[in-house]
Scaffold this motif. Sequence first.
Motif, mmCIF file in Angstrom:
data_model
loop_
_atom_site.group_PDB
_atom_site.id
_atom_site.type_symbol
_atom_site.label_atom_id
_atom_site.label_comp_id
_atom_site.label_asym_id
_atom_site.label_seq_id
_atom_site.Cartn_x
_atom_site.Cartn_y
_atom_site.Cartn_z
ATOM 1 N N PHE A 37 46.650 37.081 52.768
ATOM 2 C CA PHE A 37 47.910 37.391 52.087
ATOM 3 C C PHE A 37 48.944 36.281 52.249
ATOM 4 O O PHE A 37 49.615 35.893 51.292
ATOM 5 N N ALA A 38 49.066 35.782 53.474
ATOM 6 C CA ALA A 38 50.092 34.772 53.755
ATOM 7 C C ALA A 38 49.790 33.440 53.072
ATOM 8 O O ALA A 38 50.698 32.650 52.813
ATOM 9 N N ILE A 39 48.507 33.200 52.745
ATOM 10 C CA ILE A 39 48.116 31.926 52.136
ATOM 11 C C ILE A 39 48.261 31.974 50.617
ATOM 12 O O ILE A 39 48.861 31.091 50.000
ATOM 13 N N TYR A 40 47.737 33.043 50.011
ATOM 14 C CA TYR A 40 47.656 33.101 48.546
ATOM 15 C C TYR A 40 48.591 34.125 47.909
ATOM 16 O O TYR A 40 48.750 34.132 46.688
ATOM 17 N N GLY A 41 49.201 34.990 48.709
ATOM 18 C CA GLY A 41 50.029 36.056 48.167
ATOM 19 C C GLY A 41 49.231 37.336 47.969
ATOM 20 O O GLY A 41 48.038 37.295 47.642
ATOM 21 N N ILE A 42 49.888 38.465 48.154
ATOM 22 C CA ILE A 42 49.196 39.756 48.077
ATOM 23 C C ILE A 42 48.553 39.960 46.703
ATOM 24 O O ILE A 42 47.405 40.401 46.596
ATOM 25 N N GLU A 43 49.295 39.647 45.642
ATOM 26 C CA GLU A 43 48.791 39.908 44.294
ATOM 27 C C GLU A 43 47.514 39.118 44.009
ATOM 28 O O GLU A 43 46.550 39.657 43.462
ATOM 29 N N ARG A 44 47.493 37.833 44.376
ATOM 30 C CA ARG A 44 46.311 37.009 44.094
ATOM 31 C C ARG A 44 45.116 37.458 44.920
ATOM 32 O O ARG A 44 43.979 37.461 44.433
ATOM 33 N N VAL A 45 45.342 37.856 46.154
ATOM 34 C CA VAL A 45 44.236 38.320 46.996
ATOM 35 C C VAL A 45 43.657 39.620 46.430
ATOM 36 O O VAL A 45 42.429 39.802 46.393
ATOM 37 N N ILE A 46 44.517 40.512 45.984
ATOM 38 C CA ILE A 46 44.044 41.755 45.365
ATOM 39 C C ILE A 46 43.245 41.432 44.098
ATOM 40 O O ILE A 46 42.182 42.016 43.850
ATOM 41 N N CYS A 47 43.747 40.509 43.315
ATOM 42 C CA CYS A 47 43.044 40.088 42.099
ATOM 43 C C CYS A 47 41.670 39.515 42.448
ATOM 44 O O CYS A 47 40.662 39.866 41.808
ATOM 45 N N ASP A 48 41.609 38.641 43.452
ATOM 46 C CA ASP A 48 40.325 38.075 43.888
ATOM 47 C C ASP A 48 39.364 39.179 44.308
ATOM 48 O O ASP A 48 38.163 39.139 43.991
ATOM 49 N N TYR A 49 39.888 40.155 45.038
ATOM 50 C CA TYR A 49 39.065 41.245 45.560
ATOM 51 C C TYR A 49 38.478 42.074 44.425
ATOM 52 O O TYR A 49 37.269 42.355 44.383
ATOM 53 N N ILE A 50 39.301 42.445 43.464
ATOM 54 C CA ILE A 50 38.816 43.247 42.336
ATOM 55 C C ILE A 50 37.868 42.437 41.466
ATOM 56 O O ILE A 50 36.818 42.934 41.034
ATOM 57 N N ALA A 51 38.204 41.177 41.204
ATOM 58 C CA ALA A 51 37.345 40.341 40.359
ATOM 59 C C ALA A 51 35.958 40.166 40.967
ATOM 60 O O ALA A 51 34.962 40.036 40.246
ATOM 61 N N MET B 50 34.288 42.371 42.648
ATOM 62 C CA MET B 50 33.537 43.626 42.722
ATOM 63 C C MET B 50 32.427 43.691 41.679
ATOM 64 O O MET B 50 32.564 43.210 40.564
ATOM 65 N N THR B 51 31.322 44.302 42.049
ATOM 66 C CA THR B 51 30.321 44.691 41.064
ATOM 67 C C THR B 51 30.789 45.969 40.374
ATOM 68 O O THR B 51 31.704 46.654 40.857
ATOM 69 N N ASP B 52 30.164 46.298 39.257
ATOM 70 C CA ASP B 52 30.494 47.562 38.585
ATOM 71 C C ASP B 52 30.359 48.733 39.556
ATOM 72 O O ASP B 52 31.236 49.593 39.638
ATOM 73 N N ARG B 53 29.242 48.742 40.258
ATOM 74 C CA ARG B 53 28.945 49.876 41.144
ATOM 75 C C ARG B 53 29.957 49.973 42.281
ATOM 76 O O ARG B 53 30.418 51.072 42.613
ATOM 77 N N TYR B 54 30.321 48.831 42.872
ATOM 78 C CA TYR B 54 31.287 48.863 43.975
ATOM 79 C C TYR B 54 32.648 49.354 43.486
ATOM 80 O O TYR B 54 33.317 50.139 44.169
ATOM 81 N N ALA B 55 33.065 48.901 42.296
ATOM 82 C CA ALA B 55 34.351 49.348 41.758
ATOM 83 C C ALA B 55 34.352 50.852 41.522
ATOM 84 O O ALA B 55 35.332 51.540 41.822
ATOM 85 N N GLN B 56 33.240 51.376 40.997
ATOM 86 C CA GLN B 56 33.143 52.820 40.771
ATOM 87 C C GLN B 56 33.155 53.582 42.098
ATOM 88 O O GLN B 56 33.823 54.622 42.217
ATOM 89 N N ASP B 57 32.444 53.059 43.069
ATOM 90 C CA ASP B 57 32.409 53.720 44.383
ATOM 91 C C ASP B 57 33.781 53.676 45.052
ATOM 92 O O ASP B 57 34.213 54.649 45.686
ATOM 93 N N GLU B 58 34.490 52.556 44.929
ATOM 94 C CA GLU B 58 35.816 52.428 45.518
ATOM 95 C C GLU B 58 36.796 53.399 44.869
ATOM 96 O O GLU B 58 37.635 54.016 45.535
ATOM 97 N N TYR B 59 36.677 53.550 43.563
ATOM 98 C CA TYR B 59 37.510 54.519 42.847
ATOM 99 C C TYR B 59 37.267 55.930 43.391
ATOM 100 O O TYR B 59 38.215 56.679 43.661
ATOM 101 N N LYS B 60 35.998 56.283 43.589
ATOM 102 C CA LYS B 60 35.686 57.614 44.116
ATOM 103 C C LYS B 60 36.218 57.783 45.533
ATOM 104 O O LYS B 60 36.753 58.843 45.880
ATOM 105 N N ARG B 61 36.084 56.739 46.362
ATOM 106 C CA ARG B 61 36.570 56.830 47.738
ATOM 107 C C ARG B 61 38.078 57.051 47.793
ATOM 108 O O ARG B 61 38.589 57.745 48.681
ATOM 109 N N LEU B 62 38.813 56.467 46.845
ATOM 110 C CA LEU B 62 40.266 56.559 46.857
ATOM 111 C C LEU B 62 40.813 57.804 46.173
ATOM 112 O O LEU B 62 41.883 58.288 46.527
ATOM 113 N N TYR B 63 40.082 58.336 45.184
ATOM 114 C CA TYR B 63 40.666 59.378 44.351
ATOM 115 C C TYR B 63 39.935 60.718 44.387
ATOM 116 O O TYR B 63 40.477 61.713 43.944
#
Length: 377
Positions: free
Chosen positions: A342-356, A358-371
């Motif tokens: 976060f301190a190097i690239y900024g919170i927004e860019r790190v979140i963007c990197d993290y989501i980008a 993701m595989t389809d399956r991981y994104a779907q699983d993460e959505y289920k874990r959160l919601y």
Amino acid sequence: MREHGLASYAALSEQSLGREHDEPFKDERLAFERDRDRIIHCAAFRRLEYKTQVFVNHEGDYYRTRLTHSLEVAQIARGIARNLHLNEDLVEALALSHDLGHTPFGHTGEYVLKRLMKDYGGFEHNQQSLRIVELLEHRYPLFDGLNLSWEVREGIIKHSSDYDCAGNEAIQPYNPEQRASLEAQIIDLADEIAYNNHDIDDGLKAGYITLKDLTEVELWQRTFVMVGKLYPSLDDKRHILQTISYLIGELIHDLVQTTTANLRHNNVETLNDVRVLKKNLVSFSPEMGQLNQKLKKFLYSRLYRHSKVERMRVKAERFLTLLFENYMENPGLLPERHQQRFAIYGIERVICDYIASMTDRYAQDEYKRLYEPFERA
């Protein structure tokens, strides 16, 4: 070691502008050969197995993914390079890396991140591919990224199609006023040849388009009829696959013949001659370009905007947006190693990197874990 038998305007490993970081090598592989191997072994390349081409992974085991698409682009691009006496190692490295920065759920994911990141530097998948090979892969003791040759990094950021165009800032270190190498130019059209023809195969298999629909596409129909005359007793499956094979061959032949004529017409003898021209030399003939454009328009309207593809697009847009917004409100949800950036690239860019990443399956699983309240966190 040297590359032999290549054209005078081919890109050569021994003439590379080098790598960003000096490093000791444990063997004598050529520069572009080493780059190709590093790409194949990186984490971002493996994740392409579970990233959407057109059909989401859970829709069936038959359909192309970003990984199989990248392999098909590499096979087509190498064939073109061999015919033009260009550097096959460089072409293969570029083909295998051209989609590393793609998001989950294909271009939908890219549109979502572009919208969400508009106030934080934006998002574009060629820039993300470059970011991966320059910063985000962590494999080597002396540097971040893969430390690829300049020519590979240049080809990644200069890759372009109807969907993408690299931003000004990212391309600045790579001579934006110059043409890319012929090897890099090949990737644009090898990519098109691969996805146009193989998306037909996937679309027919899924039942989203039919052979009757394809009769309105001249390029397809004339090849389909020709295959029927050559092999009158073929069943539909083999007839379709042979039509795709012949069609790919026809497009490659046209591209090689047209590019050869372009090189001759422009008196190209060196790589610098390629770079100073006003437009790319690798191209289809005008007639084939028009026929190919009609095929692309057909696929856009009949396949990419099919109601079932649209349903998945709407769902993907919704839950990728929710993931981004939730991470922004609660950055502590990201794994610790990402929070450290976060301190190097900024919170927004790190979140963007993290989501980008993701595989389809991981994104779907993460959505289920959160919601979903009864899903394990």
